[in-house]
Motif scaffolding. Structure first.
Motif, PDB file in Angstrom:
ATOM      1  N   PRO A 446      -5.542   4.395  -8.605  1.00 31.48           N
ATOM      2  CA  PRO A 446      -6.639   4.588  -7.653  1.00 31.48           C
ATOM      3  C   PRO A 446      -6.235   4.146  -6.251  1.00 31.48           C
ATOM      4  O   PRO A 446      -5.356   3.298  -6.069  1.00 31.48           O
ATOM      5  CB  PRO A 446      -7.754   3.688  -8.206  1.00 31.48           C
ATOM      6  CG  PRO A 446      -7.407   3.472  -9.643  1.00 31.48           C
ATOM      7  CD  PRO A 446      -5.920   3.491  -9.718  1.00 31.48           C
ATOM      8  N   SER A 447      -6.865   4.745  -5.279  1.00 30.64           N
ATOM      9  CA  SER A 447      -6.610   4.359  -3.887  1.00 30.64           C
ATOM     10  C   SER A 447      -6.881   2.873  -3.712  1.00 30.64           C
ATOM     11  O   SER A 447      -7.894   2.347  -4.161  1.00 30.64           O
ATOM     12  CB  SER A 447      -7.511   5.175  -2.949  1.00 30.64           C
ATOM     13  OG  SER A 447      -7.342   4.761  -1.621  1.00 30.64           O
ATOM     14  N   GLY A 448      -5.960   2.199  -3.081  1.00 28.80           N
ATOM     15  CA  GLY A 448      -6.115   0.769  -2.863  1.00 28.80           C
ATOM     16  C   GLY A 448      -5.420  -0.088  -3.891  1.00 28.80           C
ATOM     17  O   GLY A 448      -5.245  -1.299  -3.691  1.00 28.80           O
ATOM     18  N   THR A 449      -5.008   0.504  -5.009  1.00 31.52           N
ATOM     19  CA  THR A 449      -4.265  -0.250  -6.019  1.00 31.52           C
ATOM     20  C   THR A 449      -2.801  -0.346  -5.609  1.00 31.52           C
ATOM     21  O   THR A 449      -2.168   0.656  -5.275  1.00 31.52           O
ATOM     22  CB  THR A 449      -4.372   0.429  -7.394  1.00 31.52           C
ATOM     23  OG1 THR A 449      -5.728   0.447  -7.811  1.00 31.52           O
ATOM     24  CG2 THR A 449      -3.537  -0.320  -8.431  1.00 31.52           C
TER      25      THR A 449
END
Length: 761
Positions: A446-449
């Protein structure tokens, strides 16, 4: 001018063969049963492309023709063929056409050449699509999916001008120490038979003939040693090791390859019982028997000279040689009376029959080759990879990975290597192609991981100098994905035998831990990998172990060490994306073990279908596998009802009834369940029974809270066993028909069988 009968496409094949054979000289006949040239020696690169070599022209002239040419487009470390000098898809098609034009235009009878290629898991050629290995295919329990993939791979091969695909499909993993375990569908004859049928049927759709390897019993060598002795009895041979070949023959396979191993003291290539009595007389097989590479030459140790060795193999039923020096002397063998010309004629007739059946005389190469979309074949490979990922252990706490996970540590020697996830018998891959497990996780996260990476240790050896970096990364992460296992990657410094097997001695070659010639005495993970696992687990960060492997490595009890353990096998070049999809829950883990996972090499064998002598076990450790055949968990939970038979008794002369079992999804995610049916003999029969035997499987998709019914037809094929005369027979007595999610978790219903019925064996 009237065309010769053999040139008439409307004439029956038998008539065409008879006419052509009657026109041939002894030398021309010998040429048709020979395949002694390496195909990559038939061409050379020029400033303008490629051309045929003088060595090729000399080989054609030697027999005024050529029966078959192996590996014109093969590329790997053994052949030495790389992108700089080899044949890509378009070059391959042009060179195949050049071979056929030269042979048909420069020989008296103009007989086309069989172009033979390796297709173990995709065409082994530059830019050929690489599929997951057969052990991964076995874990899908998906004949329909495999048939699609086989058809697509065969279409690639045919578009490049080849006609015959060599595919390992007959060997079984009876001992995972064997380096060629990755080439097998698993340990079970029924599952292997269904996948062999799918292979033959898929290839036929593309106009390609399949030669099934290896006939017979090569997976049962003593100690898992490659090309070694077997101690098979004739009953074990028929019950276990001939089932896939029998199914392939019934499906119309073009040929089988005689294996290196011996049976009853005779190598398979010289074994008339196997090649003539069983294959041709019992099964009425009318295809070709091809020798494995240099197998006929090995017979010189028995006969004392090459001429007698060639005669011995021909007389036993071998039709086509591979790279040997013995079959070229068959003319001398006939002249000396060591073998009859009638025996040679029979072999030549079978080779010619195959050429006519495949349409070589009318169209040696596709007139206007339409190369399949490489991406479509790759998509099928990715589907196999997803379906093969097998969840072995799971505590329910970590997988699927949460969208809220902040940092993932990807660790281990198999985390970032395409070469180590594609298996043996693969061509060089273009730089930058493929998706490693690390790349797949980064793309799916996921975005931000944040996704960090540390190798931690090498694949082999006990060097742990990289472990501290892995510990540091794991300690500051929310989850650690530890990618361990093995590798069959060949390199430029790998040494090879004349038949292409890796040369091994006191150590593994070039970091290989699997592949042809790479057998292991200890199938545990290497010391450094286990040390890395222990060290990362000690950080307290939840650990997910992903095994990228070509054999089932022996596993310790990991319940206190890892939150989840998955086997991805060798998932192919795009396998990293498939693994990531399973980790993040974009698809469910649906793989089921086609081979039992041992606890240690000391307890081998652990296959599920051994003889039922009710052995209690060893004193120092369990005799049971770590994970049994058929095992595979998912992200949901299911409950099986008991099997329900439509009748408690059946007559053996008309044994047909149904077995039904209801499966309920008690979890919150869709279940993709492989319902398995086994037969266990309780009494009766003419030989000692096995613990249980797989005789059917059905795939069900069940919505959360829903239920579905698996329905099996129980008939002669389900209930037949090998009788004292080695024929398949429905024998009277009592059996238990069992269903369940794995071989060690079944419920049964008893069935009484009356009146024996003899079936064809």
């Amino acid at each position: 001018m009237t065309l010769p009968r053999y040139r008439d496409p409307s004439a029956p094949v038998a008539d065409r063969v008879r006419d052509l054979l009657g026109r041939m000289t002894l030398t021309e006949k010998v040429g048709q049963v020979n395949q002694r040239m390496y195909g990559w020696d038939a061409y050379e690169r020029t400033p303008d492309g490629h051309r045929l070599t003088d060595a090729f022209r000399k080989e054609v002239a030697a027999f005024d023709g050529m029966g078959a040419l192996y590996g014109l487009q093969r590329a790997d470390a053994w052949s030495g063929v790389v992108f700089e000098d080899g044949l890509d898809a378009l070059d391959g098609t042009h060179m195949a056409a050049a071979v056929q034009r030269y042979v048909t235009e420069n020989t008296r009878l103009g007989i086309p050449v069989l172009l033979v290629e390796e297709m173990p898991h995709g065409h082994q050629a530059l830019d050929g699509t690489v599929l997951p290995v057969n052990l991964a295919v076995g874990a899908t329990w998906g004949p329909e999916l495999y048939a699609e993939a086989a058809a697509a791979a065969s279409a690639e091969l045919r578009a490049r001008g080849a006609h015959l695909a060599l595919v390992s499909a007959l060997d079984l993993v009876r001992d995972p120490r064997w380096g060629r375990a990755e080439e097998c569908f698993g340990e079970d004859p029924y599952l292997a038979a269904r996948l062999a049928e799918a292979l033959v049927e898929g290839a036929r759709k593309a106009g390609v003939g399949v030669v099934l390897k290896h006939f017979a019993g090569q997976g049962a060598t003593v100690g898992g040693r490659n090309s070694a002795a077997t101690e098979l009895g004739v009953r074990e041979l028929h019950e276990i090791h001939l089932a896939a070949a029998r199914a392939g023959v019934a499906a119309g396979v073009a040929g089988v390859m005689a294996a290196y191993n011996e049976f009853d003291g005779l190598p398979c290539v010289a074994n008339a019982y196997l090649l003539t009595e069983v294959l041709r007389e019992r099964w009425e097989f009318d295809g070709i028997v091809m020798a494995d590479g240099t197998a006929v030459d090995r017979l010189v140790r028995l006969t004392g000279d090459p001429v007698s060795a060639g005669a011995l193999a021909l007389e036993a039923g071998c039709d086509l040689s591979l790279w040997d020096a013995c079959f070229p002397t068959l003319g001398e063998a006939v002249d000396r009376g060591l073998v009859s010309e009638q025996a040679l004629d029979a072999a030549v007739a079978r080779v010619l029959t195959l050429k006519f059946r495949l349409g070589l005389f009318e169209q040696p190469v596709p007139a206007a080759p339409a190369h399949p979309d490489h991406r479509d074949v790759g998509d099928l490979g990715e589907r196999i990879a997803r379906a093969s990922v097998t969840l072995l252990d799971h505590d329910g706490a970590v997988l699927p990975l949460s969208p809220e996970v902040g940092r993932i540590a990807v660790l281990g020697p198999n985390a970032d290597s395409v070469a180590q996830q594609i298996g043996d018998y693969t061509a060089p891959q273009r730089p930058g192609s493929g998706v490693t497990v690390l790349q797949g996780i980064r793309a799916a996260a996921p975005s931000g991981t944040e996704v960090g990476y540390a190798r931690g240790c090498d694949l082999v050896g006990d060097d742990v100098s990289g472990v501290p970096d892995a510990i540091a990364l794991a300690a500051e992460s929310d989850v650690a994905v530890l990618v361990l296992g093995g590798s069959s990657a060949r390199t430029d410094d790998t040494a090879f035998d004349p038949n292409g097997a890796a040369v091994t001695g006191s150590g593994t070659p070039s970091g290989m831990t699997c592949g042809e010639g790479v057998d292991l005495a200890d199938v545990a993970l290497p010391a450094a990998q286990l040390a890395l696992l222990d060290a990362v687990s000690a950080t307290g960060t939840p650990v997910v172990v992903v095994l990228v492997q070509g054999r089932p490595h022996a596993l310790p009890d990991l319940t206190a060490t890892a939150s989840a353990v998955l086997s991805a096998w060798y998932p192919g070049p795009r396998g990293g994306r498939a693994v990531a999809d399973v980790l993040f829950g974009n698809c469910e883990p649906r793989g089921r073990l086609s081979v039992s996972v041992p606890r240690s090499a000391a307890q081998l064998p652990v296959f599920y279908n051994g003889k039922d002598h009710r052995y209690r076990g060893y004193v120092d450790q369990s005799a049971l596998p770590r994970h049994a055949f058929g095992h595979g968990l998912s992200y949901t939970s299911v409950e099986y009802g008991p099997p329900r038979l439509s009748a408690p008794q059946v007559a053996a002369d008309a044994p047909e009834l149904t077995c039904r079992v209801t499966v309920r999804n008690t979890g919150s995610r869709t279940a993709h369940e492989t319902v398995q049916l086994y037969v266990r003999r309780l009494s009766g029969g003419t030989s000692w029974p096995r613990v249980r035997e797989l005789r059917g499987f059905v795939s069900l998709d069940i919505a959360p809270g829903g239920e579905a019914e698996a329905v099996f037809t129980v008939d002669r094929d389900t209930l037949a066993s090998v009788d004292r005369s080695l024929c398949l027979t429905v024998e009277p007595g009592e059996v238990e028909v069992e269903t369940g999610p794995a071989s060690d978790r079944t419920q049964g219903a008893r069935l009484q069988i009356t009146v024996p019925l003899r079936q064809k064996g």
